[in-house]
Design a protein around this motif. Sequence first.
Motif, PDB file in Angstrom:
ATOM      1  N   GLN A 232      -5.680   5.489   2.579  1.00 59.12           N
ATOM      2  CA  GLN A 232      -4.852   4.717   3.516  1.00 59.12           C
ATOM      3  C   GLN A 232      -5.312   4.915   4.958  1.00 59.12           C
ATOM      4  O   GLN A 232      -5.330   3.950   5.745  1.00 59.12           O
ATOM      5  CB  GLN A 232      -3.389   5.139   3.381  1.00 59.12           C
ATOM      6  N   LEU A 233      -5.681   6.143   5.316  1.00 61.22           N
ATOM      7  CA  LEU A 233      -6.136   6.374   6.688  1.00 61.22           C
ATOM      8  C   LEU A 233      -7.439   5.642   6.970  1.00 61.22           C
ATOM      9  O   LEU A 233      -7.625   5.074   8.063  1.00 61.22           O
ATOM     10  CB  LEU A 233      -6.299   7.879   6.935  1.00 61.22           C
ATOM     11  N   ALA A 234      -8.348   5.633   6.001  1.00 61.32           N
ATOM     12  CA  ALA A 234      -9.589   4.874   6.196  1.00 61.32           C
ATOM     13  C   ALA A 234      -9.280   3.402   6.398  1.00 61.32           C
ATOM     14  O   ALA A 234      -9.874   2.731   7.268  1.00 61.32           O
ATOM     15  CB  ALA A 234     -10.517   5.076   5.009  1.00 61.32           C
ATOM     16  N   CYS A 235      -8.350   2.860   5.614  1.00 69.76           N
ATOM     17  CA  CYS A 235      -8.008   1.443   5.762  1.00 69.76           C
ATOM     18  C   CYS A 235      -7.335   1.166   7.106  1.00 69.76           C
ATOM     19  O   CYS A 235      -7.476   0.069   7.661  1.00 69.76           O
ATOM     20  CB  CYS A 235      -7.111   0.991   4.620  1.00 69.76           C
ATOM     21  N   ALA A 236      -6.606   2.137   7.648  1.00 68.64           N
ATOM     22  CA  ALA A 236      -5.984   1.941   8.961  1.00 68.64           C
ATOM     23  C   ALA A 236      -7.037   1.670  10.031  1.00 68.64           C
ATOM     24  O   ALA A 236      -6.781   0.917  10.989  1.00 68.64           O
ATOM     25  CB  ALA A 236      -5.157   3.170   9.330  1.00 68.64           C
ATOM     26  N   TYR A 237      -8.216   2.266   9.872  1.00 71.47           N
ATOM     27  CA  TYR A 237      -9.288   2.100  10.860  1.00 71.47           C
ATOM     28  C   TYR A 237     -10.337   1.067  10.420  1.00 71.47           C
ATOM     29  O   TYR A 237     -11.284   0.806  11.172  1.00 71.47           O
ATOM     30  CB  TYR A 237      -9.965   3.453  11.122  1.00 71.47           C
ATOM     31  N   TRP A 238     -10.190   0.505   9.229  1.00 70.62           N
ATOM     32  CA  TRP A 238     -11.198  -0.440   8.729  1.00 70.62           C
ATOM     33  C   TRP A 238     -11.212  -1.698   9.597  1.00 70.62           C
ATOM     34  O   TRP A 238     -10.155  -2.152  10.050  1.00 70.62           O
ATOM     35  CB  TRP A 238     -10.893  -0.791   7.273  1.00 70.62           C
ATOM     36  N   PRO A 239     -12.391  -2.282   9.837  1.00 68.91           N
ATOM     37  CA  PRO A 239     -12.460  -3.410  10.779  1.00 68.91           C
ATOM     38  C   PRO A 239     -11.807  -4.703  10.284  1.00 68.91           C
ATOM     39  O   PRO A 239     -11.595  -5.621  11.083  1.00 68.91           O
ATOM     40  CB  PRO A 239     -13.966  -3.607  10.982  1.00 68.91           C
ATOM     41  N   HIS A 240     -11.515  -4.797   8.992  1.00 68.15           N
ATOM     42  CA  HIS A 240     -10.884  -6.015   8.464  1.00 68.15           C
ATOM     43  C   HIS A 240      -9.668  -5.620   7.640  1.00 68.15           C
ATOM     44  O   HIS A 240      -9.743  -4.721   6.801  1.00 68.15           O
ATOM     45  CB  HIS A 240     -11.879  -6.811   7.615  1.00 68.15           C
ATOM     46  N   GLN A 241      -8.556  -6.300   7.861  1.00 73.80           N
ATOM     47  CA  GLN A 241      -7.297  -6.001   7.196  1.00 73.80           C
ATOM     48  C   GLN A 241      -6.910  -7.120   6.237  1.00 73.80           C
ATOM     49  O   GLN A 241      -7.347  -8.260   6.384  1.00 73.80           O
ATOM     50  CB  GLN A 241      -6.188  -5.810   8.231  1.00 73.80           C
TER      51      GLN A 241
ATOM     52  N   ALA B 266      -2.255   4.633  11.502  1.00 77.54           N
ATOM     53  CA  ALA B 266      -2.495   5.966  10.930  1.00 77.54           C
ATOM     54  C   ALA B 266      -1.288   6.873  11.133  1.00 77.54           C
ATOM     55  O   ALA B 266      -0.924   7.654  10.246  1.00 77.54           O
ATOM     56  CB  ALA B 266      -3.745   6.586  11.554  1.00 77.54           C
ATOM     57  N   ASP B 267      -0.657   6.793  12.289  1.00 75.90           N
ATOM     58  CA  ASP B 267       0.522   7.633  12.538  1.00 75.90           C
ATOM     59  C   ASP B 267       1.649   7.300  11.561  1.00 75.90           C
ATOM     60  O   ASP B 267       2.358   8.207  11.087  1.00 75.90           O
ATOM     61  CB  ASP B 267       1.000   7.441  13.984  1.00 75.90           C
ATOM     62  N   ARG B 268       1.826   6.019  11.240  1.00 73.00           N
ATOM     63  CA  ARG B 268       2.864   5.659  10.273  1.00 73.00           C
ATOM     64  C   ARG B 268       2.547   6.224   8.893  1.00 73.00           C
ATOM     65  O   ARG B 268       3.441   6.681   8.166  1.00 73.00           O
ATOM     66  CB  ARG B 268       3.005   4.136  10.194  1.00 73.00           C
ATOM     67  N   ILE B 269       1.274   6.188   8.515  1.00 72.73           N
ATOM     68  CA  ILE B 269       0.867   6.733   7.216  1.00 72.73           C
ATOM     69  C   ILE B 269       1.148   8.226   7.157  1.00 72.73           C
ATOM     70  O   ILE B 269       1.704   8.741   6.165  1.00 72.73           O
ATOM     71  CB  ILE B 269      -0.628   6.446   6.972  1.00 72.73           C
ATOM     72  N   LEU B 270       0.812   8.943   8.208  1.00 72.72           N
ATOM     73  CA  LEU B 270       1.060  10.389   8.241  1.00 72.72           C
ATOM     74  C   LEU B 270       2.553  10.690   8.229  1.00 72.72           C
ATOM     75  O   LEU B 270       2.998  11.663   7.607  1.00 72.72           O
ATOM     76  CB  LEU B 270       0.388  10.988   9.470  1.00 72.72           C
ATOM     77  N   SER B 271       3.341   9.854   8.898  1.00 73.27           N
ATOM     78  CA  SER B 271       4.792  10.053   8.886  1.00 73.27           C
ATOM     79  C   SER B 271       5.362   9.839   7.488  1.00 73.27           C
ATOM     80  O   SER B 271       6.211  10.617   7.027  1.00 73.27           O
ATOM     81  CB  SER B 271       5.450   9.086   9.881  1.00 73.27           C
ATOM     82  N   ARG B 272       4.875   8.805   6.780  1.00 65.75           N
ATOM     83  CA  ARG B 272       5.342   8.575   5.411  1.00 65.75           C
ATOM     84  C   ARG B 272       4.895   9.714   4.495  1.00 65.75           C
ATOM     85  O   ARG B 272       5.615  10.109   3.574  1.00 65.75           O
ATOM     86  CB  ARG B 272       4.823   7.228   4.897  1.00 65.75           C
TER      87      ARG B 272
ATOM     88  N   TYR C  89      -5.174  -5.230   0.750  1.00 65.43           N
ATOM     89  CA  TYR C  89      -3.895  -4.703   1.214  1.00 65.43           C
ATOM     90  C   TYR C  89      -3.868  -4.734   2.737  1.00 65.43           C
ATOM     91  O   TYR C  89      -4.888  -4.918   3.398  1.00 65.43           O
ATOM     92  CB  TYR C  89      -3.688  -3.274   0.716  1.00 65.43           C
ATOM     93  N   ASP C  90      -2.708  -4.518   3.284  1.00 63.07           N
ATOM     94  CA  ASP C  90      -2.518  -4.535   4.726  1.00 63.07           C
ATOM     95  C   ASP C  90      -1.998  -3.176   5.173  1.00 63.07           C
ATOM     96  O   ASP C  90      -1.103  -2.612   4.533  1.00 63.07           O
ATOM     97  CB  ASP C  90      -1.509  -5.635   5.093  1.00 63.07           C
ATOM     98  N   SER C  91      -2.548  -2.646   6.238  1.00 60.92           N
ATOM     99  CA  SER C  91      -2.097  -1.359   6.759  1.00 60.92           C
ATOM    100  C   SER C  91      -0.956  -1.503   7.753  1.00 60.92           C
ATOM    101  O   SER C  91      -0.487  -0.496   8.288  1.00 60.92           O
ATOM    102  CB  SER C  91      -3.269  -0.623   7.432  1.00 60.92           C
ATOM    103  N   GLY C  92      -0.528  -2.716   8.028  1.00 62.32           N
ATOM    104  CA  GLY C  92       0.598  -2.920   8.928  1.00 62.32           C
ATOM    105  C   GLY C  92       0.163  -3.275  10.331  1.00 62.32           C
ATOM    106  O   GLY C  92      -1.029  -3.250  10.677  1.00 62.32           O
TER     107      GLY C  92
ATOM    108  N   ALA D  29       0.822  -1.218   0.000  1.00 59.85           N
ATOM    109  CA  ALA D  29       0.000   0.000   0.000  1.00 59.85           C
ATOM    110  C   ALA D  29       0.857   1.269   0.000  1.00 59.85           C
ATOM    111  O   ALA D  29       0.611   2.175  -0.810  1.00 59.85           O
ATOM    112  CB  ALA D  29      -0.969  -0.023   1.178  1.00 59.85           C
ATOM    113  N   PRO D  30       1.870   1.389   0.864  1.00 57.91           N
ATOM    114  CA  PRO D  30       2.681   2.615   0.811  1.00 57.91           C
ATOM    115  C   PRO D  30       3.346   2.827  -0.542  1.00 57.91           C
ATOM    116  O   PRO D  30       3.405   3.958  -1.046  1.00 57.91           O
ATOM    117  CB  PRO D  30       3.720   2.395   1.924  1.00 57.91           C
TER     118      PRO D  30
END
Length: 633
Positions: A401-410, A376-382, A365-368, A224-225
């Motif tokens: 990406q931020l929405a996926c960070a909070y999505w209930p399924h990864q 979400a903090d990692r996404i904002l840092s990138r 995809y996987d948000s990590g 994803a990144p």
Amino acid sequence: MRTLALALILAAPAGAQSLYEASSSLDLHPCELSALSCTTLTLPLDHRANDPSRTIDITFALSFANVESRGILFYVVGGPGASGLASAEGYLSSFDREMTDYMDIVFVDQRGTGPDHGLACPAAQGRFDAADFSIQAPEAAKAAARAYVADCTAEMDRPDLLPFVASDQAIQDTEAFRQKIGAPKVWLYGESYGTQFVQAYATAFPQALKGVILDGVVDLSLDAPGFYASFTTAAEAILARTLAACAEIAPCARDTGGDPAALYDRLAARLDRAPIAVALTLSDGRTEQRLLTRGLFEASTFFALYAPEGRAEFLRALAAAGRDNFVPLLQLGYANMFIDPETGLGMDDPGWFGAAFYAITCTDYDSGPGTPDERADRILSRAAALAPQAPRLLRAYLPEQLACAYWPHQGPPTRPAPYAGGDWPTLVLNGDADPITPVAMAQDVLDRAANAFGIFMQGGPHVIWGRGKACPDGIVRAALMDGILPSAREQHCREDLVQDYTPLTLTDPAQLRDPLAIAQAVDTELYQSIAFSIWDGVHPASIGCDHGGLFTALPTDRGTDYEFDSCSFWPGLAVTGSGVESNLGEPDDRITLALTIAGEGGGEIRYTYRLADEAWSISGNWNGQPVHLPRLP
């Protein structure tokens, strides 16, 4: 005749069965959204489990070859979240007639889309799509994503489906259909997200393939990144190219004050300080104050880059904003985000299921690792690290990406292996001005895939097949229907980066006193109205003019009738009257405007423009004098 030097000839298997013949075992019924034949298969809800009690109905739309079948094409649309059934007839109408005469074509409402199990949350989607996302306000960005996920999952009808909509499940659905019709070898076509689907399908079921076409290509090997960084920086470069192209187009440069890039940056800086209040005339004639935000502006900019026509439309709206008319930019944002101009709220769309986009993307995809906030903090840092490479369009990197960070399924923590191709041919199509699937992705796929051929368009849109261009349409048609593959591994063609820029009208004060200039400008503004451009052509529609008043469009059996009620496309000039457009493809097609003009000058004029021979005439009175065409020098 196409040269056969170095070409490969694909022989159709003797006695190959047509889709019509193969469909004898299917329960066919008329499709609700098209004139095609549909069939619905009851399939496992979870192909990974052994639970026959839990099922889902998946509907396929079948377009049978009109003359004779030379093969079967499975057509996988983009998104994810687009309805294959809702868009089927639109795609079919864009094909060369030979395609529908000689190819059987199959569309599907992928799980998560369509009327039966579509995942949509238009109210939450409208708020989220127009929101501001900035690395300067990380907590606000996280809050917007967190609220979207909570609101969307509460708003959608089938949250129970969320664990079961990943692409691998949908691929199993499509393979089940192929097995149901006798397991023929098929061509797979995927556009945009559909290329991800098709690459994975081909890898899982190589025995199913006659050939693969990838159009607007996703590189499966990117995480994803990597994917978001790739298209964000590509979009940044394409925006710079688009603004530079405007500077080279004399009317565009003139309309934007000679420096479109500087105009863009001034407007973005102003929006960074505060939203711009815009007086928007609604369909009942009332005016409401709306806000043009940096989020809406930047999102609209990004989507405008998808096609040459969209780039021209955006540049015209930008030019209008440079003259303090922000209505076109606001309307463009609403149209791109599918927000109802009347209410400012997100709208239902039978062809698009926004929640399915996230439900599928976030589980592909996987948000990590870590908590949603940590992801979400990692996404904002990138994003902060990427900012110097994307000063204008960094927002494109964040919301999904931020929405996926909070999505209930990864999704799974590892990416699939790169697509390797196989014994079948793979056609790889892409434009070099594609903001969402950059050409570099397609080139990487081409370089790694066996038996692959690249067709790359300079300029052009995201997704290049089916736009009436000999390249790539002729190349694709030859492969599909005649088994003739390209004679070179890589071929290039060209389309204008910005297509048919239409200058702003009545920018010279003298034109406000010229009845012919005004009549021709009314004709132009009708077709440049962004709100009118999304009219369905079926139901009467009243549309607010930029500076007040209305015009109404009424469909007729010969074309469209118009009514103007103090319509001010320009400040200080009001148009009242009627218009008749005949557009039947006949020699006498025309648009006739009977208008009363009130402004610096005034009068009653009748203007006619003949579509076939592009001739015009005018009559009436202006400031008490007869109106006639000026003599040519």
